[in-house]
Motif scaffolding. Structure first.
Motif, PDB file in Angstrom:
ATOM      1  N   HIS A   1       0.882  -1.399   0.080  1.00 21.47           N
ATOM      2  CA  HIS A   1      -0.059   0.154   0.088  1.00 21.47           C
ATOM      3  C   HIS A   1       0.766   1.431   0.020  1.00 21.47           C
ATOM      4  CE1 HIS A   1      -3.962  -2.252   0.366  1.00 21.47           C
ATOM      5  NE2 HIS A   1      -3.038  -2.904   1.357  1.00 21.47           N
TER       6      HIS A   1
ATOM      7  N   LEU B   1      -4.778   3.587   1.064  1.00 19.20           N
ATOM      8  CA  LEU B   1      -5.555   3.504   2.279  1.00 19.20           C
ATOM      9  C   LEU B   1      -5.851   5.277   2.799  1.00 19.20           C
ATOM     10  CD1 LEU B   1      -3.457   0.935   3.803  1.00 19.20           C
ATOM     11  CD2 LEU B   1      -5.441   0.706   2.747  1.00 19.20           C
TER      12      LEU B   1
ATOM     13  N   SER C   1      -9.994   5.594   1.860  1.00 23.49           N
ATOM     14  CA  SER C   1     -11.163   4.449   1.951  1.00 23.49           C
ATOM     15  C   SER C   1     -12.269   5.289   2.896  1.00 23.49           C
ATOM     16  CB  SER C   1     -10.280   3.480   2.862  1.00 23.49           C
ATOM     17  OG  SER C   1     -11.384   2.586   3.182  1.00 23.49           O
ATOM     18  N   THR C   2     -13.439   4.685   2.624  1.00 18.05           N
ATOM     19  CA  THR C   2     -14.647   4.908   3.295  1.00 18.05           C
ATOM     20  C   THR C   2     -14.766   3.927   4.375  1.00 18.05           C
ATOM     21  OG1 THR C   2     -15.684   4.191   1.550  1.00 18.05           O
ATOM     22  CG2 THR C   2     -15.450   6.565   1.617  1.00 18.05           C
ATOM     23  N   LEU C   3     -14.075   2.844   4.378  1.00 10.88           N
ATOM     24  CA  LEU C   3     -14.541   1.679   5.211  1.00 10.88           C
ATOM     25  C   LEU C   3     -14.568   2.135   6.681  1.00 10.88           C
ATOM     26  CD1 LEU C   3     -12.160  -0.764   3.720  1.00 10.88           C
ATOM     27  CD2 LEU C   3     -14.668  -0.663   3.385  1.00 10.88           C
TER      28      LEU C   3
ATOM     29  N   MET D   1     -12.607  -2.590   8.499  1.00 15.46           N
ATOM     30  CA  MET D   1     -10.996  -2.688   8.274  1.00 15.46           C
ATOM     31  C   MET D   1     -10.529  -3.744   9.089  1.00 15.46           C
ATOM     32  SD  MET D   1      -9.641   1.351   7.858  1.00 15.46           S
ATOM     33  CE  MET D   1     -10.073   1.779   9.170  1.00 15.46           C
TER      34      MET D   1
ATOM     35  N   HIS E   1      -7.482   8.569   7.191  1.00 17.27           N
ATOM     36  CA  HIS E   1      -8.832   9.003   6.611  1.00 17.27           C
ATOM     37  C   HIS E   1      -9.370  10.224   6.819  1.00 17.27           C
ATOM     38  CE1 HIS E   1     -10.026   4.260   6.460  1.00 17.27           C
ATOM     39  NE2 HIS E   1      -8.927   4.673   5.694  1.00 17.27           N
TER      40      HIS E   1
END
Length: 346
Positions: A287, A299, A302-304, A309, A342
């Protein structure tokens, strides 16, 4: 320039005559005499043609042929020794040849003489030789382009005092020149320490402002990001420095100037942040060193959710392997890092 080359050719021809004439006049048995004379004649002819050359397109070929001829001459066994008058004349010729060599070094360096250097070394030699003329032109014309050209040659050849003067004058004429801003800034930030002095805080801040402004004016220029990364690291802003340095490597994939600093920053981060230590060991290879993406996706965008995750890390997904053996404390530290990225959104 033409006059210098003409005089150089005349001196060279005289020195060659002083060396070669007695050899021809009193030569004992020399099995290589015919080949030696042919190569010498060819060398003299090429030198004379180079000295009076008008069509510059022919210069590379002539210089290549001259270099090959010299190598062939060097490969021949030494000619039998002569004595008396022959030796005296030969020594006189050698003395003149030395003068020719010195004169040539002070006036020009032919391309074939630079052939043994790597490209960077050859450019440095050429930059150093060009400095006096570039400086005179800049000071005579007072033009922005002339000052930039002088600054480039001085900076690239390590003549940093001249680079400071040249880039400083260029910025007086136009303060929105990214190259002059960033190079002057990094010199003002680092040069005092190289001479045993201490950079004053206010001077360091001014230098950093120059570098940051250059990066804002030219964000797509690799050198802007490289020098910004170095400056940020000096001020302890490791995360931002790493972002700039990774941006530099994206803009210049072949560039290796940031490798040592990136390694040092990662090591510092890994020592102080357990999440980054886990990331470096288990995630960075796919990554990217800062989560920006590589073989695997970024990473940082990401919207996780945290739980999503967690599940992917423990059980894997698609091409990503599972890491079921991560300790709970290490896993939570890693998730903290990912969530922090994030929120930053970059």
């Amino acid at each position: 320039m033409i006059l210098s080359l003409t005089l150089l050719a005349l001196i060279l021809l005289v020195s060659l005559w002083l060396v070669l004439e007695p050899l021809r006049a009193s030569a004992p048995s020399d099995p290589d005499a015919a080949e030696r004379e042919r190569l010498t004649t060819e060398r003299d002819r090429l030198y004379a043609e180079l000295a009076t050359l008008e069509d510059e397109k022919r210069r590379p070929d002539l210089e290549r042929r001259a270099a090959l001829t010299l190598r062939a001459l060097d490969a021949l066994p030494p000619a039998p020794r002569r004595g008396g008058r022959t030796r005296t004349l030969a020594l006189a010729g050698v003395a003149v040849a030395v003068l020719v060599t010195v004169a040539g070094a002070l006036t020009f360096v032919p391309r074939w003489q630079l052939a043994s250097l790597n490209p960077g070394e050859a450019r440095n030699v050429q930059n150093v030789l060009a400095l006096p003329d570039l400086r005179r032109k800049a000071e005579a014309t007072g033009g922005k382009a002339a000052y930039i050209a002088w600054g480039q040659a001085a900076f690239d050849s390590g003549q940093y005092d001249q680079a400071v003067t040249a880039y400083g004058n260029a910025l007086k004429l136009d303060p929105r020149q990214p190259e002059a801003l960033r190079r002057l800034g990094i010199l003002l930030l680092t040069r005092p320490e190289q001479t045993g002095q201490t950079v004053k805080p206010e001077e360091a801040q001014q230098a950093f402002l120059l570098i940051r402004t250059a990066a804002q004016l030219a964000p797509q220029e690799a050198e802007s990001q490289l020098l910004l990364g170095f400056a940020l690291a000096r001020f302890g802003q490791d995360a931002d420095a790493l972002t700039a340095l990774e941006r530099y490597r994206t803009l210049d994939p072949a560039g290796r100037d940031a490798d040592e600093l990136i390694t040092a920053i990662r090591a510092r981060q890994n020592e102080t942040d357990p999440g980054l230590r886990v990331y470096a060991a288990s995630c960075a290879s796919c990554h990217g060193p800062t989560g920006g993406g590589g073989l695997g996706p970024s990473l940082r965008v990401s919207t996780l959710t945290r739980e999503a995750m967690r599940g992917i890390i423990l059980h894997g997904q698609g091409a990503m392997p599972a890491f079921p053996d991560l300790k709970p404390t290490d896993l939570n530290a890693l998730l903290d890092v990912l969530e922090r990225w994030h929120k930053a959104g970059q």
